[in-house]
Scaffold this motif. Structure first.
Motif, PDB file in Angstrom:
ATOM      1  N   SER A   1       0.844  -1.754  -0.118  1.00  0.00           N
ATOM      2  CA  SER A   1      -0.109  -0.152  -0.018  1.00  0.00           C
ATOM      3  C   SER A   1       0.955   1.221   0.029  1.00  0.00           C
ATOM      4  O   SER A   1       0.465   2.600  -0.192  1.00  0.00           O
TER       5      SER A   1
ATOM      6  N   HIS B   1       2.645   2.474   2.504  1.00  0.00           N
ATOM      7  CA  HIS B   1       2.819   3.140   3.772  1.00  0.00           C
ATOM      8  C   HIS B   1       4.138   2.731   4.224  1.00  0.00           C
ATOM      9  O   HIS B   1       4.544   3.993   5.361  1.00  0.00           O
TER      10      HIS B   1
ATOM     11  N   HIS C   1      -5.868  -6.404   1.156  1.00  0.00           N
ATOM     12  CA  HIS C   1      -5.761  -5.181   1.768  1.00  0.00           C
ATOM     13  C   HIS C   1      -6.103  -5.488   2.833  1.00  0.00           C
ATOM     14  O   HIS C   1      -7.282  -6.911   2.823  1.00  0.00           O
TER      15      HIS C   1
ATOM     16  N   PRO D   1     -10.252  -1.503   3.716  1.00  0.00           N
ATOM     17  CA  PRO D   1     -10.059  -0.996   2.773  1.00  0.00           C
ATOM     18  C   PRO D   1      -8.761  -0.267   2.291  1.00  0.00           C
ATOM     19  O   PRO D   1      -8.746   0.679   2.964  1.00  0.00           O
ATOM     20  N   ASP D   2      -8.162   0.244   0.884  1.00  0.00           N
ATOM     21  CA  ASP D   2      -6.976   1.453   0.804  1.00  0.00           C
ATOM     22  C   ASP D   2      -7.842   2.442   0.214  1.00  0.00           C
ATOM     23  O   ASP D   2      -8.268   2.489  -1.111  1.00  0.00           O
TER      24      ASP D   2
ATOM     25  N   SER E   1     -10.492  -1.721  -4.173  1.00  0.00           N
ATOM     26  CA  SER E   1     -10.277  -2.342  -2.566  1.00  0.00           C
ATOM     27  C   SER E   1     -11.452  -0.697  -1.957  1.00  0.00           C
ATOM     28  O   SER E   1     -11.380  -0.365  -1.587  1.00  0.00           O
TER      29      SER E   1
ATOM     30  N   SER F   1     -11.309  -6.858   1.393  1.00  0.00           N
ATOM     31  CA  SER F   1     -10.545  -6.792   2.059  1.00  0.00           C
ATOM     32  C   SER F   1     -10.809  -7.983   3.100  1.00  0.00           C
ATOM     33  O   SER F   1     -11.697  -8.607   2.892  1.00  0.00           O
TER      34      SER F   1
ATOM     35  N   HIS G   1      -5.207  -0.023   5.996  1.00  0.00           N
ATOM     36  CA  HIS G   1      -5.108   0.025   4.672  1.00  0.00           C
ATOM     37  C   HIS G   1      -3.823  -1.538   3.766  1.00  0.00           C
ATOM     38  O   HIS G   1      -3.793  -1.176   2.823  1.00  0.00           O
TER      39      HIS G   1
ATOM     40  N   ASN H   1      -7.248   4.796  11.184  1.00  0.00           N
ATOM     41  CA  ASN H   1      -8.880   4.547   9.661  1.00  0.00           C
ATOM     42  C   ASN H   1      -8.615   6.003   9.385  1.00  0.00           C
ATOM     43  O   ASN H   1      -9.014   6.857   8.350  1.00  0.00           O
TER      44      ASN H   1
END
Length: 585
Positions: free
Chosen positions: A43, A45, A83, A86-87, A93, A98, A118, A429
Motif C-alpha cells: 500500500s 505505507h 488489503h 479498504p485502502d 479496494s 478486504s 489499508h 483509519n
C-alpha cells in the motif's frame, strides 16, 4: 530460459501485476536470470526507499491481482495482495474485498489489527507491524506462509513443521522478512470468531492521567508497565509541548454484550476533542491571531489557489470535495467580516481533518521560506510568540479539550465507544494520508524500562522547545513478544515510542528531528529496536547503524544466511536494505 522479455508485460503504471503463483515464480526466475532487482509494492505505507526498486531496469511488482480469501476447514488462507481493510488510495479496494470484510462476512476475525488497516497482508507482516496489545497479537494466528524465492522455488512454511525444531524453522525467518527472502504469496491464519470491543478515551493532563506515567505506580495508579500488561488494547497519545502536556489515553477490551441502543458507537479520533466552550474561548482569546490569519489568507488567495490547482490530485475525491466547499466559504465572505470563516468552518465536523491538515501543512513548511513562512509570520508574528502563546491556545482549546473542561452532560467524562473489533481497533483509519500525511520513527524498547523511558523523554522535552517536542504528538503503546527472528519484539514484550512528524515537511525528519531521539544520550541507552517500516537510523551511523542492528537481533546472522541461500544474487536487495543491514554486494 534466455528469453530477454519478462514472462508477463508491465501494466500502465510500469509495475508487474501477476495473477497467479506460477506467474510470480516466472517473474522471480526472470529477474534472477537477468540480474535485475525485484521488489513487491504493497500500500506504500512504509518509508518509500524501503519499499520498491529505483533501478532503471528493476521490476516493481504489485500483487493486486492476488487477493483471494479462502477458508479451508478451520483456517483462513489469504493471498498477500489483499488489503487488511479498504485502502482509500486504491480505487478497486473496498470493505467487501478486504480481509477484514471477508472474515466478518464469515463470522470470523483477527485477534488484533494495526492502528490503520489499508496495508496489504504481505506488507503488514513483512515489516513486523503490530497492534497495541500485550495480550493479543495477529501473528499468534499465523499457521503458514508461502514464499517464492529468487529461483522461483515455492516454500510452504508452517509453524508446526514436524521435522524441524523452532530454532531451525524458516517459518520464523519469513514472518518478518522485509521482502528479502522472496515474495510472500499467501498467509494462512487460524480462524477465530469475530468479536466486539467496548472502551473509552480520557483526555487529561499528565498529572491527572489514570496511569503513573513516570514512576513505579503511586496513589492508586498503576505504573505504565503494569497498565500496558493489564489492558487488552490501549495506546496513549502524548502532547509534550510547553504549556500543553496533555494525554489522550485510549483503552478497550473484548465484549460479548449487546451494543447499548443496538448499534455501534464508533470512536472519534478528531471530532470528540472539539468542544463548544473551548472553541468559543479560542475564538475570543485568539481573535488577534484569527483576524491576522484570515487577512493573510485573503492577501495570498491567488497564490493559494495556484498551489491548490497544482496539488489537488493528491487530495483524493473526498479531500477535493472538502477543499471546494472551503473555497466557496472563503470566497462568499466579505473581507470586513473577520473570523467568520473560522466560526463557520470550526463548527462543521466535515472540515476538522482539513483544518488539522492545513494547520500542520503551514507548520511543516514554515521553515522552507516562501508562502508558508510568510503566512506563518503574518499570522503568529514569530516562532517565540507561536511557541509561547498561540500553540498552547490552539492545541489546548481546539484539538485537545480536557474532559474536565467539557460542558454539559459530557463534563468530566471520557469519550465512550463500542464497536466491532474489525472497525474499532484500527482507530487511525479516520486520519487521511492525503489530508494529513504523517511519517514516523518507532522505537521498541523492553517493557520493564517503560517508566524510565517516559522520564527520560519528559526531561528531554523540558530541556528545549519545538526543536525537541515538534508540533505533533508522541504515541506510546505496547507489543507482545514474538518468535519471528526479525520482529522488534523478538522474545520480549516491548513499549513502543512512536514519534510523529508531518509528512510533507520542508526538512527531512531523519536528518533534522529524529537523530536526537536515536542518540545514546536519549532513547539509545535503552537498547531499542526500530520498526522496520518507519524511519531507521542511517546504516553508517557508528552507534545505531547496520552493526548495531546486527547485534540487536540474536538470529540476525541466521536470517542473513537464509537470505543468501534463497537469493544469492541479491535479486530482492536494494541499496537501502544493503546499507541498513550491512549486506555486502
Amino acid at each position: 530460459m534466455n528469453d530477454p522479455t519478462p514472462p508477463i508485460p508491465p501494466g500502465a503504471d510500469g509495475c508487474y501485476h501477476p495473477a497467479t503463483q506460477p506467474e510470480v515464480q516466472e517473474l522471480a526466475k526472470y529477474a534472477t536470470l537477468r540480474r535485475l532487482q525485484l521488489r513487491v509494492l504493497g500500500s506504500g505505507h512504509s518509508v518509500p526507499a524501503a519499499i520498491g526498486t529505483t533501478a532503471a531496469d528493476g521490476l516493481n511488482v504489485r500483487l493486486d491481482q492476488m487477493t483471494a480469501v479462502t477458508t479451508p476447514g478451520t483456517s483462513v488462507t489469504v493471498e498477500a495482495g489483499c488489503h487488511l481493510g479498504p485502502d482509500p488510495r486504491d480505487p478497486a479496494s473496498n470493505i467487501e474485498n478486504s480481509l477484514l470484510g471477508q472474515l466478518t462476512a464469515r463470522g470470523l476475525g483477527l485477534a488484533d489489527t494495526g492502528g490503520i488497516t489499508h496495508q496489504t497482508v504481505g506488507g503488514f507482516l513483512s515489516t513486523g507491524s503490530s497492534g497495541g496489545s500485550l495480550t493479543h497479537a495477529l501473528e499468534s494466528q499465523i499457521e503458514a506462509i508461502t514464499v517464492v524465492d529468487a529461483f522461483g522455488q515455492v516454500h510452504r512454511l508452517t509453524a508446526d513443521a514436524p521435522d524441524l525444531v523452532q530454532a531451525e524453522n524458516p517459518f520464523y525467518a519469513a514472518g518478518v522478512s522485509l521482502g528479502l527472502l522472496g515474495i510472500v504469496t499467501d498467509v494462512t491464519f487460524a480462524a477465530r470468531p469475530a468479536f466486539d470491543i467496548v472502551g473509552h478515551e480520557a483526555v487529561t493532563t499528565e498529572a491527572d492521567c489514570a496511569v503513573d506515567l513516570f514512576g513505579p505506580g503511586a496513589g492508586g495508579k498503576p505504573s505504565l508497565t503494569t497498565f500496558l500488561r493489564g489492558t487488552d488494547y490501549t495506546r496513549m497519545t502524548w502532547w509534550p509541548q510547553r504549556d500543553v502536556g496533555r494525554v489522550a489515553l485510549w483503552q478497550a477490551k473484548p465484549s460479548t454484550k449487546p451494543f447499548p441502543g443496538g448499534a455501534p458507537k464508533p470512536y472519534q479520533e478528531l471530532g470528540a476533542y472539539f468542544d463548544a466552550a473551548g472553541l468559543l474561548e479560542a475564538l475570543i482569546e485568539g481573535r488577534e491571531m484569527w483576524v491576522a490569519l484570515e487577512r493573510s489568507i485573503r492577501r495570498h488567495w491567488s497564490e493559494l489557489m495556484a498551489v491548490y490547482d497544482s496539488e489537488q490530485a493528491q487530495l483524493g475525491e473526498v479531500g477535493a470535495d472538502l477543499a471546494r466547499q472551503l473555497i466557496a466559504i472563503v470566497e462568499a465572505e466579505k473581507p470586513e467580516s473577520p473570523v467568520t470563516i473560522f466560526e463557520q468552518v470550526l463548527v462543521n465536523e466535515d472540515f476538522e481533518q482539513v483544518l488539522v491538515g492545513l494547520y500542520f501543512t503551514l507548520l511543516g513548511h514554515r521553515s522552507a521560506g516562501g508562502l508558508c513562512q510568510q503566512m506563518f509570520t503574518e499570522a503568529f508574528g514569530s516562532e517565540a510568540a507561536f511557541e509561547e502563546r498561540w500553540s498552547p491556545l490552539i492545541t489546548n482549546k481546539l484539538f485537545l479539550t480536557l474532559d474536565k473542561d467539557k460542558i454539559g452532560a459530557q463534563r468530566g467524562r471520557p469519550q465512550e465507544f463500542w464497536d466491532h473489533a474489525w472497525s474499532g481497533l484500527p482507530m487511525d483509519n479516520q486520519i487521511s494520508d492525503d489530508l494529513m500525511p504523517t511519517v514516523f520513527t518507532e522505537l521498541w524498547i523492553p517493557l520493564d524500562a517503560a517508566p524510565q523511558v517516559m522520564t527520560t523523554l519528559r526531561d528531554f522535552y523540558a530541556g528545549g522547545g519545538f526543536e525537541r517536542t515538534g508540533t505533533y504528538a508522541c504515541e506510546v503503546y505496547g507489543a507482545k513478544a514474538s518468535d519471528f527472528w526479525l520482529s522488534p519484539a523478538y522474545h520480549t514484550d516491548v513499549v513502543r515510542i512512536d514519534l510523529y512528524y508531518f509528512g510533507r515537511s520542508a526538512e527531512p525528519p531523519d536528518q533534522t528531528f529524529y537523530p536526537q531521539f536515536w542518540a545514546k544520550e536519549v532513547l539509545g541507552q535503552y537498547g531499542y529496536r526500530p520498526h522496520w517500516g518507519k524511519y531507521l537510523p542511517p546504516g553508517d551511523d557508528p552507534d545505531f547503524g547496520a552493526a548495531y542492528l546486527a547485534s540487536a537481533y540474536p538470529r540476525f546472522a541466521d536470517f542473513l544466511a537464509l537470505r543468501n541461500e534463497w537469493d544469492p544474487y541479491q535479486t530482492f536487495v536494494t541499496d537501502y536494505w544493503r546499507s541498513h543491514l550491512g549486506i555486502a554486494r
